[in-house]
Motif scaffolding. Structure first.
Motif, PDB file in Angstrom:
ATOM      1  N   THR A  73       0.828  -1.209   0.000  1.00  0.00           N
ATOM      2  CA  THR A  73       0.000   0.000   0.000  1.00  0.00           C
ATOM      3  C   THR A  73       0.862   1.258   0.000  1.00  0.00           C
ATOM      4  O   THR A  73       0.529   2.249  -0.631  1.00  0.00           O
ATOM      5  CB  THR A  73      -0.921   0.005   1.237  1.00  0.00           C
ATOM      6  N   ILE A 109     -11.986  22.072 -20.140  1.00  0.00           N
ATOM      7  CA  ILE A 109     -12.751  20.842 -19.871  1.00  0.00           C
ATOM      8  C   ILE A 109     -11.795  19.655 -19.760  1.00  0.00           C
ATOM      9  O   ILE A 109     -11.925  18.815 -18.871  1.00  0.00           O
ATOM     10  CB  ILE A 109     -13.810  20.601 -20.970  1.00  0.00           C
ATOM     11  N   PHE A 113     -11.257  17.200 -16.468  1.00  0.00           N
ATOM     12  CA  PHE A 113     -11.314  15.737 -16.505  1.00  0.00           C
ATOM     13  C   PHE A 113     -10.023  15.126 -15.941  1.00  0.00           C
ATOM     14  O   PHE A 113     -10.076  14.238 -15.083  1.00  0.00           O
ATOM     15  CB  PHE A 113     -11.564  15.254 -17.932  1.00  0.00           C
ATOM     16  N   THR A 116      -9.826  15.534 -12.275  1.00  0.00           N
ATOM     17  CA  THR A 116     -10.715  14.599 -11.570  1.00  0.00           C
ATOM     18  C   THR A 116     -10.059  13.222 -11.448  1.00  0.00           C
ATOM     19  O   THR A 116     -10.103  12.598 -10.384  1.00  0.00           O
ATOM     20  CB  THR A 116     -12.058  14.482 -12.306  1.00  0.00           C
ATOM     21  N   PHE A 119      -7.262  13.502  -8.985  1.00  0.00           N
ATOM     22  CA  PHE A 119      -7.868  13.653  -7.659  1.00  0.00           C
ATOM     23  C   PHE A 119      -8.251  12.274  -7.125  1.00  0.00           C
ATOM     24  O   PHE A 119      -7.974  11.935  -5.968  1.00  0.00           O
ATOM     25  CB  PHE A 119      -9.091  14.571  -7.784  1.00  0.00           C
ATOM     26  N   GLY A 120      -8.873  11.465  -7.989  1.00  0.00           N
ATOM     27  CA  GLY A 120      -9.264  10.110  -7.606  1.00  0.00           C
ATOM     28  C   GLY A 120      -8.057   9.266  -7.243  1.00  0.00           C
ATOM     29  O   GLY A 120      -8.050   8.586  -6.202  1.00  0.00           O
ATOM     30  N   THR A 123      -6.508  10.577  -3.890  1.00  0.00           N
ATOM     31  CA  THR A 123      -7.369  10.263  -2.746  1.00  0.00           C
ATOM     32  C   THR A 123      -7.262   8.782  -2.422  1.00  0.00           C
ATOM     33  O   THR A 123      -7.196   8.389  -1.252  1.00  0.00           O
ATOM     34  CB  THR A 123      -8.835  10.599  -3.067  1.00  0.00           C
ATOM     35  N   SER A 124      -7.254   7.982  -3.488  1.00  0.00           N
ATOM     36  CA  SER A 124      -7.150   6.538  -3.338  1.00  0.00           C
ATOM     37  C   SER A 124      -5.862   6.154  -2.613  1.00  0.00           C
ATOM     38  O   SER A 124      -5.888   5.398  -1.628  1.00  0.00           O
ATOM     39  CB  SER A 124      -7.191   5.941  -4.746  1.00  0.00           C
ATOM     40  N   SER A 127      -5.876   7.480   1.100  1.00  0.00           N
ATOM     41  CA  SER A 127      -6.801   6.781   1.991  1.00  0.00           C
ATOM     42  C   SER A 127      -6.328   5.367   2.287  1.00  0.00           C
ATOM     43  O   SER A 127      -6.436   4.900   3.431  1.00  0.00           O
ATOM     44  CB  SER A 127      -8.186   6.703   1.367  1.00  0.00           C
ATOM     45  N   ALA A 128      -5.828   4.686   1.261  1.00  0.00           N
ATOM     46  CA  ALA A 128      -5.335   3.324   1.459  1.00  0.00           C
ATOM     47  C   ALA A 128      -4.182   3.342   2.459  1.00  0.00           C
ATOM     48  O   ALA A 128      -4.139   2.531   3.396  1.00  0.00           O
ATOM     49  CB  ALA A 128      -4.894   2.728   0.128  1.00  0.00           C
ATOM     50  N   ALA A 131      -5.442   3.959   5.967  1.00  0.00           N
ATOM     51  CA  ALA A 131      -6.047   2.765   6.557  1.00  0.00           C
ATOM     52  C   ALA A 131      -4.969   1.857   7.150  1.00  0.00           C
ATOM     53  O   ALA A 131      -5.131   1.310   8.253  1.00  0.00           O
ATOM     54  CB  ALA A 131      -6.862   2.013   5.510  1.00  0.00           C
ATOM     55  N   MET A 174      -9.690  19.639  -5.052  1.00  0.00           N
ATOM     56  CA  MET A 174     -11.125  19.948  -4.972  1.00  0.00           C
ATOM     57  C   MET A 174     -11.362  21.414  -5.333  1.00  0.00           C
ATOM     58  O   MET A 174     -12.277  21.743  -6.094  1.00  0.00           O
ATOM     59  CB  MET A 174     -11.632  19.679  -3.555  1.00  0.00           C
ATOM     60  N   ILE A 177     -10.926  22.008  -9.120  1.00  0.00           N
ATOM     61  CA  ILE A 177     -12.059  21.560  -9.937  1.00  0.00           C
ATOM     62  C   ILE A 177     -13.200  22.568  -9.825  1.00  0.00           C
ATOM     63  O   ILE A 177     -13.819  22.931 -10.837  1.00  0.00           O
ATOM     64  CB  ILE A 177     -12.504  20.138  -9.521  1.00  0.00           C
ATOM     65  N   LEU A 178     -13.468  23.061  -8.613  1.00  0.00           N
ATOM     66  CA  LEU A 178     -14.517  24.080  -8.429  1.00  0.00           C
ATOM     67  C   LEU A 178     -14.193  25.335  -9.229  1.00  0.00           C
ATOM     68  O   LEU A 178     -15.057  25.880  -9.942  1.00  0.00           O
ATOM     69  CB  LEU A 178     -14.649  24.412  -6.943  1.00  0.00           C
TER      70      LEU A 178
ATOM     71  N   THR B 116     -17.849  16.408  -6.665  1.00  0.00           N
ATOM     72  CA  THR B 116     -16.418  16.231  -6.419  1.00  0.00           C
ATOM     73  C   THR B 116     -16.170  15.798  -4.970  1.00  0.00           C
ATOM     74  O   THR B 116     -15.377  14.885  -4.713  1.00  0.00           O
ATOM     75  CB  THR B 116     -15.661  17.546  -6.703  1.00  0.00           C
ATOM     76  N   PHE B 119     -17.352  12.258  -4.630  1.00  0.00           N
ATOM     77  CA  PHE B 119     -16.396  11.408  -5.351  1.00  0.00           C
ATOM     78  C   PHE B 119     -15.184  11.138  -4.454  1.00  0.00           C
ATOM     79  O   PHE B 119     -14.736   9.985  -4.326  1.00  0.00           O
ATOM     80  CB  PHE B 119     -15.985  12.130  -6.642  1.00  0.00           C
ATOM     81  N   THR B 123     -14.274   7.460  -3.025  1.00  0.00           N
ATOM     82  CA  THR B 123     -12.976   6.906  -3.405  1.00  0.00           C
ATOM     83  C   THR B 123     -12.177   6.574  -2.151  1.00  0.00           C
ATOM     84  O   THR B 123     -11.530   5.523  -2.068  1.00  0.00           O
ATOM     85  CB  THR B 123     -12.180   7.922  -4.246  1.00  0.00           C
ATOM     86  N   SER B 127     -11.051   2.817  -1.300  1.00  0.00           N
ATOM     87  CA  SER B 127      -9.617   2.509  -1.316  1.00  0.00           C
ATOM     88  C   SER B 127      -9.140   2.018   0.040  1.00  0.00           C
ATOM     89  O   SER B 127      -8.343   1.078   0.113  1.00  0.00           O
ATOM     90  CB  SER B 127      -8.807   3.741  -1.690  1.00  0.00           C
ATOM     91  N   ALA B 128      -9.630   2.666   1.105  1.00  0.00           N
ATOM     92  CA  ALA B 128      -9.235   2.239   2.443  1.00  0.00           C
ATOM     93  C   ALA B 128      -9.686   0.792   2.674  1.00  0.00           C
ATOM     94  O   ALA B 128      -8.915  -0.039   3.160  1.00  0.00           O
ATOM     95  CB  ALA B 128      -9.840   3.165   3.490  1.00  0.00           C
ATOM     96  N   ALA B 131      -7.528  -1.624   0.727  1.00  0.00           N
ATOM     97  CA  ALA B 131      -6.224  -1.842   1.353  1.00  0.00           C
ATOM     98  C   ALA B 131      -6.323  -2.889   2.461  1.00  0.00           C
ATOM     99  O   ALA B 131      -5.463  -3.764   2.588  1.00  0.00           O
ATOM    100  CB  ALA B 131      -5.687  -0.522   1.917  1.00  0.00           C
ATOM    101  N   LEU B 178     -17.290  15.049 -15.658  1.00  0.00           N
ATOM    102  CA  LEU B 178     -16.935  15.420 -17.036  1.00  0.00           C
ATOM    103  C   LEU B 178     -18.144  15.961 -17.784  1.00  0.00           C
ATOM    104  O   LEU B 178     -18.082  17.001 -18.454  1.00  0.00           O
ATOM    105  CB  LEU B 178     -16.363  14.193 -17.762  1.00  0.00           C
TER     106      LEU B 178
END
Lengths: 189, 189
Positions: A73, A109, A113, A116, A119-120, A123-124, A127-128, A131, A174, A177-178, B116, B119, B123, B127-128, B131, B178
């Protein structure tokens, strides 16, 4: 505050509209935030990537040491942060292009994308890692997982600290994106 | 395919512009995708929330059983999925409003921002949990964490499966953001 200064500056110079000034202000903010996010992710990646600890005692066969790549991880965390950092550095070019050419919409645009997706990913990874850091600190009696932070104090401090930079970058993404959403809505007026 | 049908339908009815038809098409897609995402998160939350297993043997003092709330990360996963599901159900109102009133921009920006945030939350939870599921399956020799999936087979199958719905919703959220970006760019023409 910065935005309003730039805006009024634009108007006094006789720019086409205050809206254009506002868009330029947002683009400059975007550029600055990207630099901060890139530094945060770089810091996180380096901090986690160099985290290791060797115990001062050895038995005949085993040397007690731990490094970030003992846990998959954390390897994912370093990879995610490195990719995000590289992306943020590259996206500075597009962000700079938006300061110069405020009217472009399609590239904005595209940036939303890509932001985003990154960001995913970030975050992934964060967070992993969080944990696993949680289990490292507190263990889990039901699963018979013991906290290794009692032995590897300095290593644990390092990996916990490296999460901070990553979560700062998550918050910046975040906001980016806003801001892109607002910029796009002001387009072609 | 659906979008183009609606688009041409709009034109034949004498709508103000094909752009409006395209926006309405995107709004309808948005509405449908939100329903799918809500079902995915609901499925994930229920699947994880009802996951438990009791071993067929007991010792004098201990009954061997495991449930999702023995691991705080899984509790977070269920919470994140429940919140996302609730949000998606509520956002259907706003999404429906966009089908009727295609010109609204501010509410679309609000939706992009909330999407967002959700999301990120989803996520993070997925993800947590992933893991921890990984450690449950393979363990970690360096940290002396043993895989409990060898004993709790059915529980592990359940928690692994529940991740799928959550990751489907994550992908749908990316598409929604998107699509909102494209919708906003077509506004006020």
């Amino acid at each position: 505050m910065k935005v309003s200064t730039i805006e009024s500056g634009e108007i006094s110079k006789g720019a086409s509209s205050p809206r254009k000034g506002m868009k330029r202000g947002l683009s400059i903010m975007d550029f600055i935030l990207r630099i901060f996010a890139a530094m945060s992710t770089l810091g996180s990646a380096l901090s986690m990537g160099t985290a290791k600890q060797t115990m001062p005692f050895v038995t005949r066969f085993v040397r007690f040491k731990v490094s970030f790549h003992d846990l998959p991880t954390f390897l994912f965390f370093v990879t995610a942060n490195s990719i995000a950092c590289g992306y943020l550095a590259l996206s500075l070019v597009l962000s700079f292009f938006h300061i110069v050419r405020t009217i472009s919409v399609k590239s904005r645009i595209l940036l939303v994308f890509l932001d985003t997706v990154m960001f995913g990913l970030l975050t992934s990874g964060a967070s992993a890692a969080a944990a696993i850091v949680y289990v490292a600190h507190y263990g889990n009696p039901s699963a018979n997982w013991f906290p290794f932070c009692q032995q590897y104090n300095s290593f644990c401090g390092r990996i916990s600290g490296s999460l901070v930079g990553s979560f700062i970058a998550v918050v910046i993404f975040m906001i980016l994106i806003l801001m892109s959403g607002i910029s796009i809505s002001k387009s072609k007026h």
